[in-house]
Design a protein around this motif. Structure first.
Motif, PDB file in Angstrom:
ATOM      1  N   GLY A   5      66.043  62.015 -33.408  1.00 40.09           N
ATOM      2  CA  GLY A   5      65.866  63.142 -34.307  1.00 40.09           C
ATOM      3  C   GLY A   5      65.114  62.736 -35.562  1.00 40.09           C
ATOM      4  O   GLY A   5      64.768  61.569 -35.766  1.00 40.09           O
ATOM      5  N   PHE A   6      64.886  63.702 -36.417  1.00 44.02           N
ATOM      6  CA  PHE A   6      64.079  63.509 -37.621  1.00 44.02           C
ATOM      7  C   PHE A   6      64.545  62.327 -38.471  1.00 44.02           C
ATOM      8  O   PHE A   6      63.758  61.468 -38.841  1.00 44.02           O
ATOM      9  CB  PHE A   6      64.084  64.797 -38.454  1.00 44.02           C
ATOM     10  N   LEU A   7      65.829  62.267 -38.776  1.00 50.71           N
ATOM     11  CA  LEU A   7      66.320  61.204 -39.665  1.00 50.71           C
ATOM     12  C   LEU A   7      66.204  59.816 -39.041  1.00 50.71           C
ATOM     13  O   LEU A   7      65.860  58.852 -39.720  1.00 50.71           O
ATOM     14  CB  LEU A   7      67.760  61.480 -40.083  1.00 50.71           C
ATOM     15  N   LEU A   8      66.500  59.710 -37.751  1.00 52.51           N
ATOM     16  CA  LEU A   8      66.440  58.401 -37.097  1.00 52.51           C
ATOM     17  C   LEU A   8      65.017  57.986 -36.733  1.00 52.51           C
ATOM     18  O   LEU A   8      64.759  56.807 -36.488  1.00 52.51           O
ATOM     19  CB  LEU A   8      67.340  58.375 -35.865  1.00 52.51           C
ATOM     20  N   SER A   9      64.090  58.938 -36.711  1.00 52.18           N
ATOM     21  CA  SER A   9      62.694  58.603 -36.403  1.00 52.18           C
ATOM     22  C   SER A   9      62.147  57.567 -37.367  1.00 52.18           C
ATOM     23  O   SER A   9      61.341  56.719 -36.989  1.00 52.18           O
ATOM     24  CB  SER A   9      61.822  59.864 -36.458  1.00 52.18           C
ATOM     25  N   ALA A  10      62.583  57.614 -38.602  1.00 47.86           N
ATOM     26  CA  ALA A  10      62.125  56.649 -39.600  1.00 47.86           C
ATOM     27  C   ALA A  10      62.588  55.231 -39.281  1.00 47.86           C
ATOM     28  O   ALA A  10      62.008  54.263 -39.776  1.00 47.86           O
ATOM     29  CB  ALA A  10      62.622  57.056 -40.986  1.00 47.86           C
ATOM     30  N   MET A  11      63.613  55.113 -38.448  1.00 52.15           N
ATOM     31  CA  MET A  11      64.159  53.795 -38.096  1.00 52.15           C
ATOM     32  C   MET A  11      63.812  53.398 -36.665  1.00 52.15           C
ATOM     33  O   MET A  11      64.437  52.517 -36.089  1.00 52.15           O
ATOM     34  CB  MET A  11      65.673  53.809 -38.282  1.00 52.15           C
ATOM     35  N   LYS A  12      62.794  54.018 -36.091  1.00 58.18           N
ATOM     36  CA  LYS A  12      62.435  53.743 -34.696  1.00 58.18           C
ATOM     37  C   LYS A  12      62.189  52.254 -34.452  1.00 58.18           C
ATOM     38  O   LYS A  12      62.689  51.690 -33.491  1.00 58.18           O
ATOM     39  CB  LYS A  12      61.207  54.551 -34.284  1.00 58.18           C
ATOM     40  N   GLY A  13      61.422  51.599 -35.308  1.00 57.46           N
ATOM     41  CA  GLY A  13      61.096  50.175 -35.127  1.00 57.46           C
ATOM     42  C   GLY A  13      62.324  49.298 -35.034  1.00 57.46           C
ATOM     43  O   GLY A  13      62.490  48.557 -34.053  1.00 57.46           O
ATOM     44  N   PRO A  14      63.228  49.361 -36.023  1.00 60.03           N
ATOM     45  CA  PRO A  14      64.434  48.529 -35.946  1.00 60.03           C
ATOM     46  C   PRO A  14      65.342  48.889 -34.760  1.00 60.03           C
ATOM     47  O   PRO A  14      65.934  47.998 -34.153  1.00 60.03           O
ATOM     48  CB  PRO A  14      65.154  48.806 -37.272  1.00 60.03           C
ATOM     49  N   ILE A  15      65.412  50.160 -34.423  1.00 59.12           N
ATOM     50  CA  ILE A  15      66.244  50.576 -33.286  1.00 59.12           C
ATOM     51  C   ILE A  15      65.678  49.995 -31.997  1.00 59.12           C
ATOM     52  O   ILE A  15      66.393  49.422 -31.178  1.00 59.12           O
ATOM     53  CB  ILE A  15      66.354  52.119 -33.208  1.00 59.12           C
TER      54      ILE A  15
END
Length: 90
Positions: free
Chosen positions: A68-78
């Motif tokens: 989702g929108f909020l977690l998209s910013a953390m795609k790399g670390p995820i």
């Protein structure tokens, strides 16, 4: 929305690979509150902001997830953490 699509080769027998995926699912549930549900050889997992699956195939795992929108910013670390866990377990 952001997507993760990872294919990871393995050499484990299917029953051992399934047990390893179960362990990963248990960790996901404990650490992130995701719900997990097997449908055939595919483990579906979800929580607010994440919808994904781990397809267990004879020689590889196929991990897909929509963030989702909020977690998209953390795609790399995820994505890096998923790859690290796959390398460790398989």
């Amino acid at each position: 929305m952001s997507a993760i699509d990872i294919r990871h080769a393995h050499t484990l027998p299917m029953d051992e690979a399934r047990q390893s995926v179960e362990q990963v699912a248990g960790t996901l549930s404990e650490r992130f509150g995701v719900t997990c549900d097997w449908q055939g050889d595919t483990l579906h997992f979800a929580r607010s902001g994440v919808d994904g699956r781990i397809a267990l195939e004879p020689n590889q795992l196929h991990v897909t997830a929509s963030l989702g929108f909020l977690l998209s910013a953390m795609k790399g670390p995820i994505e890096s953490e998923i790859r690290r866990v796959l390398a460790e377990k398989f």
